[in-house]
Design a protein around this motif. Structure first.
Motif, PDB file in Angstrom:
ATOM      1  N   LEU A 165       0.919  -1.310  -0.222  1.00 45.67           N
ATOM      2  CA  LEU A 165       0.461   0.111   0.201  1.00 45.67           C
ATOM      3  C   LEU A 165       1.128   1.295  -0.224  1.00 45.67           C
ATOM      4  CD1 LEU A 165      -2.523  -0.408   2.747  1.00 45.67           C
ATOM      5  CD2 LEU A 165      -3.096  -0.944   0.431  1.00 45.67           C
ATOM      6  N   CYS A 166       0.390   2.332  -0.572  1.00 48.27           N
ATOM      7  CA  CYS A 166       1.073   3.825  -0.231  1.00 48.27           C
ATOM      8  C   CYS A 166       0.086   4.108   1.034  1.00 48.27           C
ATOM      9  CB  CYS A 166       0.926   4.532  -1.695  1.00 48.27           C
ATOM     10  SG  CYS A 166       1.779   6.152  -1.717  1.00 48.27           S
ATOM     11  N   VAL A 167       1.174   4.496   1.760  1.00 52.61           N
ATOM     12  CA  VAL A 167       0.780   5.443   2.889  1.00 52.61           C
ATOM     13  C   VAL A 167       1.429   6.656   2.929  1.00 52.61           C
ATOM     14  CG1 VAL A 167      -0.064   4.570   5.765  1.00 52.61           C
ATOM     15  CG2 VAL A 167       0.310   2.791   4.284  1.00 52.61           C
ATOM     16  N   SER A 168       0.376   7.470   2.775  1.00 54.03           N
ATOM     17  CA  SER A 168       0.567   8.748   2.952  1.00 54.03           C
ATOM     18  C   SER A 168      -0.499  10.261   3.432  1.00 54.03           C
ATOM     19  CB  SER A 168       1.090   9.159   2.029  1.00 54.03           C
ATOM     20  OG  SER A 168       1.148  10.750   1.759  1.00 54.03           O
ATOM     21  N   GLN A 169       0.492  11.211   3.965  1.00 57.00           N
ATOM     22  CA  GLN A 169      -0.526  11.939   4.192  1.00 57.00           C
ATOM     23  C   GLN A 169      -0.696  13.590   3.213  1.00 57.00           C
ATOM     24  OE1 GLN A 169      -2.466  13.100   7.271  1.00 57.00           O
ATOM     25  NE2 GLN A 169      -2.333  10.744   6.874  1.00 57.00           N
ATOM     26  N   THR A 170      -0.310  12.675   2.401  1.00 58.99           N
ATOM     27  CA  THR A 170      -0.189  13.820   0.958  1.00 58.99           C
ATOM     28  C   THR A 170      -2.024  13.534   0.327  1.00 58.99           C
ATOM     29  OG1 THR A 170       1.567  13.904  -0.095  1.00 58.99           O
ATOM     30  CG2 THR A 170      -0.073  14.282  -1.495  1.00 58.99           C
ATOM     31  N   PRO A 171      -2.468  14.384  -0.410  1.00 63.77           N
ATOM     32  CA  PRO A 171      -4.474  14.123  -0.770  1.00 63.77           C
ATOM     33  C   PRO A 171      -4.028  13.454  -2.066  1.00 63.77           C
ATOM     34  CG  PRO A 171      -4.123  16.620  -0.619  1.00 63.77           C
ATOM     35  CD  PRO A 171      -2.444  15.928  -0.448  1.00 63.77           C
ATOM     36  N   ASN A 172      -5.422  11.931  -1.990  1.00 59.41           N
ATOM     37  CA  ASN A 172      -5.393  11.396  -2.721  1.00 59.41           C
ATOM     38  C   ASN A 172      -4.881  11.500  -4.261  1.00 59.41           C
ATOM     39  OD1 ASN A 172      -5.827   9.208  -0.903  1.00 59.41           O
ATOM     40  ND2 ASN A 172      -6.498   8.326  -2.609  1.00 59.41           N
ATOM     41  N   GLU A 173      -5.925  13.125  -4.869  1.00 57.43           N
ATOM     42  CA  GLU A 173      -5.512  13.202  -6.256  1.00 57.43           C
ATOM     43  C   GLU A 173      -3.904  13.480  -6.479  1.00 57.43           C
ATOM     44  OE1 GLU A 173      -4.539  16.461  -9.429  1.00 57.43           O
ATOM     45  OE2 GLU A 173      -4.587  16.553  -7.555  1.00 57.43           O
ATOM     46  N   ALA A 174      -3.098  14.268  -5.823  1.00 54.15           N
ATOM     47  CA  ALA A 174      -1.306  13.918  -6.476  1.00 54.15           C
ATOM     48  C   ALA A 174      -0.948  12.628  -6.861  1.00 54.15           C
ATOM     49  CB  ALA A 174      -1.241  15.447  -5.198  1.00 54.15           C
ATOM     50  N   TYR A 187       1.892  -1.428  -8.870  1.00 50.47           N
ATOM     51  CA  TYR A 187       2.460  -1.801  -7.885  1.00 50.47           C
ATOM     52  C   TYR A 187       1.780  -2.122  -7.031  1.00 50.47           C
ATOM     53  CZ  TYR A 187       6.466  -2.271 -11.370  1.00 50.47           C
ATOM     54  OH  TYR A 187       6.846  -1.991 -12.572  1.00 50.47           O
ATOM     55  N   VAL A 188       0.562  -1.864  -6.183  1.00 57.63           N
ATOM     56  CA  VAL A 188       0.186  -1.263  -4.984  1.00 57.63           C
ATOM     57  C   VAL A 188      -0.829  -1.589  -5.034  1.00 57.63           C
ATOM     58  CG1 VAL A 188       2.562   0.739  -4.101  1.00 57.63           C
ATOM     59  CG2 VAL A 188      -0.063   1.497  -5.622  1.00 57.63           C
ATOM     60  N   ILE A 189      -1.286  -1.811  -3.568  1.00 60.48           N
ATOM     61  CA  ILE A 189      -3.463  -2.981  -4.278  1.00 60.48           C
ATOM     62  C   ILE A 189      -3.953  -1.170  -3.873  1.00 60.48           C
ATOM     63  CG2 ILE A 189      -5.175  -3.633  -2.513  1.00 60.48           C
ATOM     64  CD1 ILE A 189      -2.335  -5.934  -1.777  1.00 60.48           C
ATOM     65  N   GLU A 190      -3.527  -0.165  -2.717  1.00 62.84           N
ATOM     66  CA  GLU A 190      -4.448   1.236  -3.158  1.00 62.84           C
ATOM     67  C   GLU A 190      -3.280   2.178  -2.766  1.00 62.84           C
ATOM     68  OE1 GLU A 190      -6.695   2.949  -3.932  1.00 62.84           O
ATOM     69  OE2 GLU A 190      -7.948   1.500  -3.724  1.00 62.84           O
ATOM     70  N   ILE A 191      -3.668   2.766  -2.939  1.00 66.62           N
ATOM     71  CA  ILE A 191      -2.785   4.507  -2.483  1.00 66.62           C
ATOM     72  C   ILE A 191      -3.821   5.486  -1.537  1.00 66.62           C
ATOM     73  CG2 ILE A 191      -2.218   6.610  -3.198  1.00 66.62           C
ATOM     74  CD1 ILE A 191      -1.730   5.727  -6.078  1.00 66.62           C
ATOM     75  N   CYS A 192      -2.936   5.367  -0.144  1.00 61.33           N
ATOM     76  CA  CYS A 192      -4.121   5.550   1.148  1.00 61.33           C
ATOM     77  C   CYS A 192      -3.609   7.089   1.018  1.00 61.33           C
ATOM     78  CB  CYS A 192      -4.179   4.246   2.070  1.00 61.33           C
ATOM     79  SG  CYS A 192      -4.821   2.846   1.615  1.00 61.33           S
ATOM     80  N   GLY A 193      -4.678   8.283   0.661  1.00 63.74           N
ATOM     81  CA  GLY A 193      -4.134   9.408   0.802  1.00 63.74           C
ATOM     82  C   GLY A 193      -4.287  10.004   3.091  1.00 63.74           C
ATOM     83  N   GLN A 194      -3.845  11.303   2.475  1.00 63.51           N
ATOM     84  CA  GLN A 194      -4.902  11.885   3.874  1.00 63.51           C
ATOM     85  C   GLN A 194      -6.636  11.426   3.859  1.00 63.51           C
ATOM     86  OE1 GLN A 194      -5.528  16.658   2.766  1.00 63.51           O
ATOM     87  NE2 GLN A 194      -3.613  16.365   3.813  1.00 63.51           N
TER      88      GLN A 194
END
Length: 286
Positions: A165-174, A187-194
């Motif tokens: 997973l991408c685990v970030s506090q950046t907005p998902n759109e970016a 390469y990732v199952i999901e992008i998990c932003g703020q």
């Protein structure tokens, strides 16, 4: 929070800004800081405002913290700095903004919009304009920045072995725009932003795996703080030495994680080195 259904024996969460991409400097120095100076009337102390913004977001233990938490820390640092006080510039965190930041669990624009709809508070409306302008500037300016060397090779090496997973506090759109631009979204199952919640909340997926079968890769103390309570190991991407860190991960770190020799002495050596990179006290307070 994203509810991960395990597919593989291992789990890896990966931060994005400053970890996958060399975007921290350009986003903070060219987008966040100018907006903060403009929207919070810091023109008269712009030199000190820049120092505070860069210390909080890039060169301290707060590196990578959520933008609203960072804004509060920056303004608090400036409010007590003697040079700022001497110039007669009053700097403060609006009380309603502080109250929202300290109570809201999903610190992002959607949650802020909901609170504005409920309260119509002017300070929150202003903070939303600040945040939205930052997003606009990032979209205008931040592109053409490829992943660090050895990132793509590492992501490829994880395939079929770990749920990523991408685990970030950046907005998902970016996040989605940047990962898709460089063809690594696959390469990732999901992008998990703020919008998904805190990193700690997303990393709670780690407890679904066997001991020492979950890992967080990040470039900031907050990434370790998200991993540790969820019993996940941590591989640091050292600020200023990102290329060397990714090469070490690709050539030895990932293998140690997958073969069960990561925890213990190897993990501690990584943490001891990482903790030398980022101070807790601003240089102007020494």
């Amino acid at each position: 929070m994203y509810d991960l259904k395990p597919r593989n024996d291992f789990f890896i969460g990966i931060d994005s800004d400053g970890c996958i991409f060399d975007t921290m400097e350009i986003k903070q120095k060219e987008c966040f800081t100018p907006c903060t100076i403009l929207y919070y009337n810091l023109q008269g102390v712009s030199k000190y405002a820049r120092e505070a913004c860069e210390f909080v977001n890039l060169y301290s233990q707060s590196r990578g913290v959520n933008r609203f938490l960072a804004l509060m820390e920056e303004l608090d640092l400036l409010s007590v700095r003697p040079e700022v006080i001497a110039r007669g510039i009053k700097v403060e965190v609006p009380p309603t903004l502080r109250a929202w930041v300290e109570t809201e669990k999903k610190l992002g624009n959607p949650a802020l919009i909901s609170e504005i709809e409920r309260t119509q508070d002017p300070a929150l409306i202003h903070a939303l304009k600040w945040s939205e302008r930052i997003n606009e500037m990032i979209e205008e300016m931040v592109y053409g920045i490829p992943p660090f060397p050895y990132v793509r090779q590492s992501l490829e090496k994880m395939q079929g072995k770990a749920d990523v997973l991408c685990v970030s506090q950046t907005p998902n759109e970016a996040l989605n725009r940047e990962w898709e631009e460089h063809d690594i979204r696959k390469y990732v199952i999901e992008i998990c932003g703020q919008e998904f919640g805190t990193k700690k909340e997303v990393m709670s997926n780690a407890v679904k795996y066997k001991p020492d079968h979950a890992l967080m890769i990040g470039d900031a103390p907050g990434d370790y703080k998200a991993a540790y309570p969820n019993h996940a190991l941590y591989f640091p991407i050292n600020p200023g030495a990102e290329e060397a860190s990714w090469e070490r991960f690709y050539k030895e770190g990932l293998d140690k994680f997958l073969n069960g020799t990561f925890a213990g002495a190897y993990q501690q050596a990584l943490l001891d080195e990482f903790n030398t990179y980022l101070p807790t006290m601003p240089p102007w307070q020494k």
